[in-house]
Design an enzyme around this catalytic site. Structure first.
Site, PDB file in Angstrom:
ATOM      1  CG  HIS A 126       1.219   4.225  -0.048  1.00  0.00           C
ATOM      2  ND1 HIS A 126       1.240   3.141  -0.880  1.00  0.00           N
ATOM      3  CD2 HIS A 126       0.925   3.751   1.184  1.00  0.00           C
ATOM      4  CE1 HIS A 126       0.964   2.057  -0.175  1.00  0.00           C
ATOM      5  NE2 HIS A 126       0.770   2.389   1.080  1.00  0.00           N
ATOM      6  CG  ASP A 204      -3.086   7.948  -2.999  1.00  0.00           C
ATOM      7  OD1 ASP A 204      -4.210   7.536  -2.621  1.00  0.00           O
ATOM      8  OD2 ASP A 204      -2.010   7.444  -2.627  1.00  0.00           O
ATOM      9  CD  GLN A 207      -4.230   7.117   5.014  1.00  0.00           C
ATOM     10  OE1 GLN A 207      -5.050   7.274   5.923  1.00  0.00           O
ATOM     11  NE2 GLN A 207      -3.578   5.980   4.852  1.00  0.00           N
ATOM     12  CB  CYS A 370       3.828   1.680   1.852  1.00  0.00           C
ATOM     13  SG  CYS A 370       3.461  -0.026   2.241  1.00  0.00           S
TER      14      CYS A 370
HETATM   15  C1  LIG Z   1      -1.790   7.392   0.811  1.00  0.00           C
HETATM   16  C2  LIG Z   1      -2.009   5.966   0.424  1.00  0.00           C
HETATM   17  N1  LIG Z   1      -2.070   5.639  -0.875  1.00  0.00           N
HETATM   18  C3  LIG Z   1      -2.299   4.385  -1.281  1.00  0.00           C
HETATM   19  C4  LIG Z   1      -2.446   3.367  -0.378  1.00  0.00           C
HETATM   20  C5  LIG Z   1      -2.657   1.978  -0.896  1.00  0.00           C
HETATM   21  O1  LIG Z   1      -3.905   1.484  -0.547  1.00  0.00           O
HETATM   22  P1  LIG Z   1      -4.252  -0.020  -1.038  1.00  0.00           P
HETATM   23  O2  LIG Z   1      -3.173  -0.887  -0.472  1.00  0.00           O
HETATM   24  O3  LIG Z   1      -5.575  -0.294  -0.447  1.00  0.00           O
HETATM   25  O4  LIG Z   1      -4.235   0.019  -2.510  1.00  0.00           O
HETATM   26  C6  LIG Z   1      -2.357   3.641   0.979  1.00  0.00           C
HETATM   27  C7  LIG Z   1      -2.437   2.545   1.973  1.00  0.00           C
HETATM   28  O5  LIG Z   1      -1.782   2.556   2.986  1.00  0.00           O
HETATM   29  C8  LIG Z   1      -2.148   4.978   1.392  1.00  0.00           C
HETATM   30  O6  LIG Z   1      -2.075   5.299   2.681  1.00  0.00           O
END
Ligand SMILES: Cc1ncc(COP(=O)(O)O)c(C=O)c1O
Length: 413
Positions: A126, A204, A207, A370
Site C-alpha cells: 500500500h 503492515d 488487513q 493505493c
Molecule cells: C495494507 C494496508 N496498509 C495500510 C493502509 C493504510 O491504512 P490507514 O489509511 O488507516 O493508515 C491500508 C488501508 O487501505 C492498507 O490496506
C-alpha cells in the site's frame, strides 16, 4: 453451483446497526471492508458512553472523571495489546497505520539508515508502506529496492535471501495481507530471514489484524502496524507494536505535551514507553472505541473470523467463475488469501463495474487501491475489489454475482 443456503460460520449482522439501513427500499450489500469496516453496536455505544459519562483529558487530572477517562484509555491499550499478542508498554497508539509506519521511518529510519544502505519492500505494498520509505531514502541517500510479485500474486523467499545476501539491507517492510491481491505473506519466514541477516523488520498488518489471529510476539517483527477503522473500530486510531530495545533507543517522533518527563529552556527528557511516542492529547474516545472493537472480535474468536472469511472467499471464488469474462487477480485458493478479491470484468472498466453494481446497493471498490506500483506490475490501470467482514454472508456474494451479470447485460458483453 454452490448453494447459498449453506450456513455461515458467523451470524452477526444484527450486531451492526448500519445494516438496518435501506437505500431505495433495499438492503445494503457492503463488500468494502478492506477500505473500512462497519461498526458493531458495542463500539458505537462505548464511544457514546465515553462522551456522555466520562469525558476528560487523560493522564493529568486527579478528579474522578479524569481518572475514569485515563483508566478507560489505558485499559483499552491493555486489551488491544493482548489482542495482537503484544505488550502494553510497547503498544503505541497512532492516528492510523500510515502514521505508525511514518513514526518508524522518521524516528528509527533517520538515525539508522544512510548512504550505501538499502530499504527492501515489496511490489504489493500500500502507498502507506511505500512513500515513507521513498522519503527516507531520498533524504538519506539509501536505496529503495523491491521484492517482485509473481503472476499469482506471491513473493519469493529465494529473492528475499538473494537481496539479504547483498549485505546492505537495513530494513525489510512488507504487508501481512495484501489489500489488492489478498495474498497472505509468510511473514514469520520473512521476519526470521531478515533478522538473521541483521535487518530490522516492519510488518503492515492493516488487513491482517481484522481477520486472522495475530501474535506479534510469536511472529517476531521489530515493528507491527495496523489501523483501528478496518478492525471494527473508529477512524482516527492506529497501532504500532514495537520491540522494546529499539523503542527505548529511538528518538521521539513528535514533540509536545505528554511525551516528556521534564522540559527545560534548552532540553527535555522523555516519558516512558509508550507515551514517549504519543505527543499531545490522545485520541481518547477512539482508543476506548478500539478497545470495544477488540473485545467484540475476541468474543467472536479470531479463528472463527478467519474461518468465516475463508469460507466466504472460497464461495465467492467459485461463484465468480460462473460469470463470463471475470478474471480474478491473486492466489487461486481461499487458503492462501485473506478476505479480499480483486477482479476484472472483460470489456467493462472497473469504475463502471463499481458504478453498475451500486445500482443494486452492492458496495465494492474500484481503482488502484493505493497500490499504484502493483497496478503497474499487474499491467492494469485499476481493478474492482470485493472484500469481506464478519457481517457478510453468502447472500452478499450472490448479490454481487447477480449485479455483475446485470452489468454485463447493460454493456452488452
Ligand atoms: C495494507 C494496508 N496498509 C495500510 C493502509 C493504510 O491504512 P490507514 O489509511 O488507516 O493508515 C491500508 C488501508 O487501505 C492498507 O490496506
Amino acid at each position: 453451483m454452490a448453494t447459498a443456503a449453506a450456513p455461515s460460520i458467523l451470524d452477526v449482522r444484527a450486531d451492526f446497526p448500519i445494516f438496518g439501513r435501506r437505500i431505495d427500499g433495499r438492503p445494503l450489500v457492503y463488500l468494502d471492508s478492506a477500505a473500512t469496516s462497519q461498526k458493531p453496536e458495542s463500539v458505537i455505544a462505548a464511544i457514546d458512553d465515553y462522551y456522555r459519562r466520562h469525558n476528560a483529558n487523560i493522564h493529568r487530572g486527579v478528579y474522578t472523571l479524569a481518572q475514569e477517562a485515563t483508566e478507560m484509555f489505558e485499559g483499552a491499550r491493555e486489551r488491544v495489546a493482548a489482542f495482537a499478542g503484544g505488550q502494553t508498554e510497547t503498544t503505541i497508539f497512532t492516528r492510523n497505520a500510515t502514521e505508525a509506519i511514518n513514526l518508524v521511518a522518521y524516528a528509527w529510519g533517520r538515525e539508522h539508515v544512510g548512504p550505501g544502505d538499502a530499504v527492501l519492500i515489496t511490489q504489493m505494498e500500500h502507498h502507506s508502506n511505500i512513500v515513507p520509505w521513498q522519503l527516507l531514502c531520498e533524504e538519506t541517500g539509501a536505496e529503495l529496492r523491491y521484492l517482485d510479485v509473481s503472476d499469482e500474486g506471491k513473493l519469493s523467499l529465494e529473492q528475499l535471501d538473494a537481496e539479504l545476501a547483498r549485505g546492505d539491507v537495513k530494513l525489510v517492510a512488507c504487508a501481512h495481507i495484501s489489500n489488492v491481491l489478498g495474498t497472505i505473506n509468510p511473514v514469520a519466514e520473512i521476519v526470521g530471514r531478515a533478522r538473521s541477516a541483521g535487518a530490522v523488520t516492519l510488518i503492515d498488518g492493516s488487513q491482517a489484524a481484522p481477520q486472522m489471529p495475530i501474535d506479534v510476539g510469536a511472529l517476531g517483527p521489530d515493528f507491527y502496524a495496523w489501523t483501528g477503522h478496518k478492525a471494527l473500530g473508529p477512524t482516527g486510531i492506529g497501532v504500532l507494536h514495537g520491540r522494546r530495545e529499539l523503542l527505548e533507543r529511538m528518538r521521539p517522533f513528535l514533540g509536545g505535551g505528554d511525551m516528556i518527563r521534564t522540559v527545560d529552556f534548552q532540553r527535555s527528557t522523555w516519558n516512558d514507553l509508550p507515551w514517549k511516542f504519543e505527543a499531545g492529547t490522545s485520541m481518547v474516545a477512539e482508543g476506548v472505541g478500539l478497545g470495544a472493537a477488540v473485545d467484540y472480535l475476541t468474543g467472536l474468536q479470531m479463528e472463527s473470523v478467519r474461518a468465516h472469511e475463508r469460507e466466504l472467499v472460497g464461495y465467492a471464488l467459485e461463484r465468480l467463475r460462473e460469470v463470463a469474462g471475470v478474471r480474478v487477480i491473486g492466489p487461486r485458493t481461499a487458503e492462501e488469501r485473506g478476505g479480499v478479491i480483486s477482479f476484472e470484468l472483460e470489456g467493462i472498466h472497473p469504475h463502471d463495474v463499481a458504478d453498475l453494481v451500486n445500482r443494486e446497493n452492492v458496495c465494492i471498490r474500484a481503482g488502484h487501491h493505493c497500490a499504484m506500483p502493483l497496478m503497474r506490475r499487474l499491467g492494469v490501470p485499476a481493478t474492482a475489489r470485493a472484500s469481506f467482514g464478519p457481517y457478510n454472508d453468502r447472500s452478499d456474494v450472490d448479490a454481487l454475482i447477480g449485479a455483475l451479470a446485470q452489468a454485463r447485460q447493460v454493456f452488452g458483453v
